[in-house]
Design an enzyme around this catalytic site. Sequence first.
Site, PDB file in Angstrom:
ATOM      1  N   CYS A 142      -2.296  -1.774   6.536  1.00 27.42           N
ATOM      2  CA  CYS A 142      -2.896  -0.862   5.556  1.00 27.42           C
ATOM      3  C   CYS A 142      -3.912  -1.542   4.632  1.00 27.42           C
ATOM      4  CB  CYS A 142      -1.789  -0.200   4.715  1.00 27.42           C
ATOM      5  SG  CYS A 142      -0.395  -1.295   4.358  1.00 27.42           S
ATOM      6  N   HIS A 144      -2.842   1.837  -2.362  1.00 30.76           N
ATOM      7  CA  HIS A 144      -3.031   0.393  -2.531  1.00 30.76           C
ATOM      8  C   HIS A 144      -4.373   0.154  -3.233  1.00 30.76           C
ATOM      9  CE1 HIS A 144       0.362  -0.295  -0.039  1.00 30.76           C
ATOM     10  NE2 HIS A 144      -0.189  -0.895   1.004  1.00 30.76           N
TER      11      HIS A 144
END
Length: 334
Positions: free
Chosen positions: A129, A245
């Site tokens: 990710c 994130h």
Amino acid sequence: MSLKKVAVAGATGVVGRQMLRVLEDRNFPVASLKLLASERSKGKTLTFKGEEVAVEVLSEDSFKGVDIALFSAGGGTSKKYAPFAAKDGCVVVDNSSAWRMDPEVPLVVPEVNPGDIAKHKGIIANPNCSTIQLVVVLKPLHDAATIKRIVVSTYQAVSGAGSAALAELDAQMRDCLEGRPVQCKIFPHQIAFNCIPQIPQSGAFEDNGYTNEEMKMVNETKKIMGDNSIMVTATTVRVPVHTGHSECVNVETLKKLTADQARELLRKAPGVVVQDDPANQLYPLAVNAQGKYDTFVGRIREDLSHPSALEMWVVADNLLKGAALNAVQIAELL
Ligand code: 25A
Ligand code: L14
């Protein structure tokens, strides 16, 4: 596009559930859908396009007659079952780290290296990710000015560690606020009101002092960008954010790019949204990126300490662009 028989392995997990949402939202041409998980999920149902679909237990025979399988059930499960799927003629898009650095397996971000998909032999890997959102932003800068070195620090959400980790964060938040001692089962330390410089939460460290997550960012970035000369160093940190994130990225280029030139390149980049208006306190935020498909970049500025480097702040939904969306985009290209 012809209709495809699709399976999702790890369908009950945090990423698996997003995969169903994205398939539905993007109107993927699904002829039939098979939901697979561990014994623990036997008897559960999930909703797809308004219909209840029963979850089946994943086995070696699950993939007969299936065209495309999206896997997100952890590395061990992928290592064991993806070869059975490939043998049965199914193409696997795997979200775990099990196959990413295998030279026979393409590692794909559709905005960056879609052509690599053609080389697949039954398994295509979805990158980490933190790596995906990094390369989506850096590719246009690399094409324009040749990246020499990347220094990246991450602020990673808890959902990356799965549903049990999210439950632990919430329980610890309540315990902290109500004055009870916190319990740590998933994370090695308290994550509520804290930052932990260790990802993943167990067995993280390699002999060179970096964590697996940091070395994934180093190795996967080179593979996806198709350039082993790019130097990368990373520090990955878990923060008490549910989803989204964030990354602080320093990029040194061979040819100097001004901040304005970088903004101009990024405004044209696919899958990227520039949010960069400091006067109005506009910059990417995890809470705003949650639920979105794009990767957001802001705080773009020239590094004071270097003649040819930029600083920037990059944010994306780790469950969507970082996992489920990228996997579905690969399936669309297939
Ligand atoms: O570090 P790794 O190996 O790369 O793993 C990455 C992620 O994979 C999942 C987990 O994400 C993790 O963050 N995972 C890996 N190993 C696991 C394990 N032994 C594991 N999850 C559970 N047990 P996740 O929590 O979002 O789950 C992702 C999906 O993977 C399915 N899955 C796991 N092992 C599998 C498997 N499917 C087939 N074969 C296997 N061997 C998992 O299905 C989920 O769909 P499930 O049935 O095991 O979980 C359903 C629900 O169970 C709850 N739950 C999660 N963790 C725990 C738990 N319940 C009790 N104890 C737990 N430790 C969740 O609510 C989940 O929805
Ligand atoms: O390699 O935030 O895809 O716990 C994804 C989740 C690595 C760890 C991967 C996390 C994992 C990450």
